[in-house]
Design a protein around this motif. Sequence first.
Motif, PDB file in Angstrom:
ATOM      1  N   LEU A   1      20.005  14.473  17.730  1.00 52.53           N
ATOM      2  CA  LEU A   1      19.898  15.983  17.462  1.00 52.53           C
ATOM      3  C   LEU A   1      21.177  16.430  18.288  1.00 52.53           C
ATOM      4  O   LEU A   1      21.990  17.234  17.739  1.00 52.53           O
ATOM      5  CB  LEU A   1      18.579  16.583  17.800  1.00 52.53           C
ATOM      6  N   ALA A   2      21.274  15.920  19.401  1.00 51.25           N
ATOM      7  CA  ALA A   2      22.111  16.401  20.344  1.00 51.25           C
ATOM      8  C   ALA A   2      23.617  16.123  19.855  1.00 51.25           C
ATOM      9  O   ALA A   2      24.698  16.946  19.681  1.00 51.25           O
ATOM     10  CB  ALA A   2      22.225  16.003  21.766  1.00 51.25           C
TER      11      ALA A   2
ATOM     12  N   GLN B   1      24.235  15.620  16.637  1.00 52.51           N
ATOM     13  CA  GLN B   1      24.748  16.751  15.536  1.00 52.51           C
ATOM     14  C   GLN B   1      25.057  17.807  15.847  1.00 52.51           C
ATOM     15  O   GLN B   1      25.632  18.807  14.958  1.00 52.51           O
ATOM     16  CB  GLN B   1      23.302  16.603  14.495  1.00 52.51           C
ATOM     17  N   GLU B   2      24.678  18.373  16.885  1.00 51.13           N
ATOM     18  CA  GLU B   2      24.991  19.667  17.154  1.00 51.13           C
ATOM     19  C   GLU B   2      26.210  19.807  18.381  1.00 51.13           C
ATOM     20  O   GLU B   2      26.585  20.948  19.079  1.00 51.13           O
ATOM     21  CB  GLU B   2      23.748  20.515  17.840  1.00 51.13           C
TER      22      GLU B   2
ATOM     23  N   SER C   1      29.562  20.221  20.282  1.00 53.16           N
ATOM     24  CA  SER C   1      30.416  21.426  20.177  1.00 53.16           C
ATOM     25  C   SER C   1      31.941  20.872  20.244  1.00 53.16           C
ATOM     26  O   SER C   1      32.804  21.424  19.594  1.00 53.16           O
ATOM     27  CB  SER C   1      30.459  22.741  21.027  1.00 53.16           C
TER      28      SER C   1
ATOM     29  N   TYR D   1      30.425  15.073  22.175  1.00 52.69           N
ATOM     30  CA  TYR D   1      29.829  14.085  21.052  1.00 52.69           C
ATOM     31  C   TYR D   1      29.812  12.419  21.429  1.00 52.69           C
ATOM     32  O   TYR D   1      28.929  11.969  21.431  1.00 52.69           O
ATOM     33  CB  TYR D   1      30.604  14.251  19.600  1.00 52.69           C
TER      34      TYR D   1
END
Length: 105
Positions: A42-43, A45-46, A48, A53
Amino acid sequence: MSSQEVMNPKSEILPDEKRFNDRDRLNDLLISIKHITYMYSLACQEASNNDLYTKVFGLFQESSQLQRKTYDLMFEKGWYKLEKEQAQKIDTKHQTFKSEESQLN
């Protein structure tokens, strides 16, 4: 063991105790790692920015590999069992997927 179970035939016998044993510890670890891996997913995918990433994706890969190693160890010891699925059910699911996929194209 039922005929539908898939497991390592060299299963280790654990003492019949009420205490937390090695299988319980590994099962608890596997559940925790699965949750951590999901959260890293999840992290990713989100994230910034690319640096964030890249760092989180590396952690995701590490936790995913640890999850697999833990599963392999449990399966090797006969502590993780799988159920065989009937070929007909697999074929039905495959046909459903193919039908849904063709509707998307």
